[in-house]
Design a protein around this motif. Sequence first.
Motif, short mmCIF file in Angstrom:
data_model
loop_
_atom_site.label_atom_id
_atom_site.label_comp_id
_atom_site.label_asym_id
_atom_site.label_seq_id
_atom_site.Cartn_x
_atom_site.Cartn_y
_atom_site.Cartn_z
N GLU A 148 80.83 25.70 31.02
CA GLU A 148 80.52 24.29 30.72
C GLU A 148 81.11 23.36 31.77
O GLU A 148 80.45 22.44 32.27
CB GLU A 148 81.05 23.91 29.34
N THR A 170 77.55 22.19 25.85
CA THR A 170 76.81 22.94 24.84
C THR A 170 77.70 23.95 24.14
O THR A 170 78.68 24.44 24.71
CB THR A 170 75.61 23.67 25.46
N THR A 235 76.62 19.51 21.85
CA THR A 235 75.36 19.85 21.20
C THR A 235 75.30 21.37 21.01
O THR A 235 75.75 22.12 21.89
CB THR A 235 74.15 19.37 22.01
N HIS A 237 73.57 24.74 21.06
CA HIS A 237 72.45 25.30 21.82
C HIS A 237 72.59 26.82 21.78
O HIS A 237 73.25 27.43 22.62
CB HIS A 237 72.51 24.76 23.27
N SER A 240 72.31 29.45 24.81
CA SER A 240 73.35 29.44 25.86
C SER A 240 72.74 29.51 27.27
O SER A 240 73.28 30.17 28.16
CB SER A 240 74.34 30.59 25.66
N SER A 244 75.77 22.67 30.44
CA SER A 244 76.22 21.29 30.23
C SER A 244 75.16 20.34 30.78
O SER A 244 74.31 20.74 31.59
CB SER A 244 77.56 21.00 30.93
N PHE A 293 68.32 22.52 20.39
CA PHE A 293 69.58 21.79 20.35
C PHE A 293 69.75 21.18 18.97
O PHE A 293 68.78 20.76 18.33
CB PHE A 293 69.59 20.69 21.43
#
Length: 386
Positions: A148, A170, A235, A237, A240, A244, A293
């Motif tokens: 991230e 994420t 968020t 997600h 993956s 970011s 998301f």
Amino acid sequence: MKKILILGATGSIGTSALDIIKNHSDLFTLAGLSAHKNAEKLCKLAASFNCTEICITGFSSSDGFSAGIKENVKYWGEEGLKNLIKNSDCDIVLNGIAGAAGLLPSITALECKKDLALANKETIVMAGLLVKKLAAKNGCRILPVDSEHSAVFSLIERYGKDSVDSIVITASGGPFRKLPKEKLEFVTLQDTLKHPTWDMGQKITIDSASLANKGLEVIEACRLFDVPAERVHVTVHPQSLVHSFIRTKDGVLYAQISPPDMRHPILQALAWPNFIPNNLEPLDLSKLVEMSFDRPRFEDFPMLSLAYSAAEKSQKYTIAYNAANEVAVASFIKQEIGFMDIPKITGQVLENDWTGEPETFDEIFDADKLARKLAGGYILQIKDKA
């Protein structure tokens, strides 16, 4: 040729980094290795790379190892790790040590004027302000390896810090993303270790399940990129693929997207500031790619809310957050407490007064020690009631 010193070489970060060095031997060479307790695996890895600078931190040379291991391991214990870093002629230290134990090696690397490829988020969570000052003083770069923060770092490098309005990191959501709140009280250690996306060690996998890992990453983003907590968003997600986003001041989102493979951010850190051709799998958009998301379940997973609260306060609160969580997770692994006791214990520790910014690293270690003691006391209370 860039010389790499890998700390935590037998873990997932370390083995991924070694794969990169193996496949890019024209660009990177191995300067040294450390591991905590897995001496046999470390020696095998060192032999395969013809590396003689190795350290075992979890034992001393007087412990009962075979003569072969004792002959090969040059450094032992915490002091040995410091000496490995000090004596190394490496260009960059990759810190893949898990937990608060990674802070001191980060400090040592920066004191020795080595660039730091940082997978140990606790370094920034516990001591971000002082660590960044030390790096600036010694002309060192801190290159984030968390997927991230590596993504945010790269995006800010391209678009400029002044253009950024907010950061969005994420979260996979972990194994309990869809589990009803009333069932969280009854999840087992085995349930918790079944991460749907990443293959990681026990502690970080449990942190992912509780969203503590995302909480630590929120704090890390605040400290690393000098942004308030209100401008760092999370968020969920589950695929993956997006690691970011940044939102620029004109309202546009920019993302870093790649398969969930830690070799991508490790290679970015080791190769910085260059982008190099590699053998890593790219995301193939000719195939069906689903990206979804969703909003995190703050009320059901309190570790994330607690992290935001700590991030808005002084550094001592984030030290306490990390320490309490580490102690609680260790107790959960021993099956002494339940999964939902982790945020309960962390919240109790944070109810104490942690006001004030540490001015020295000793103050940071003192706050960490106190928070661990308090967490241990709250665990005893839970065990007594059981």
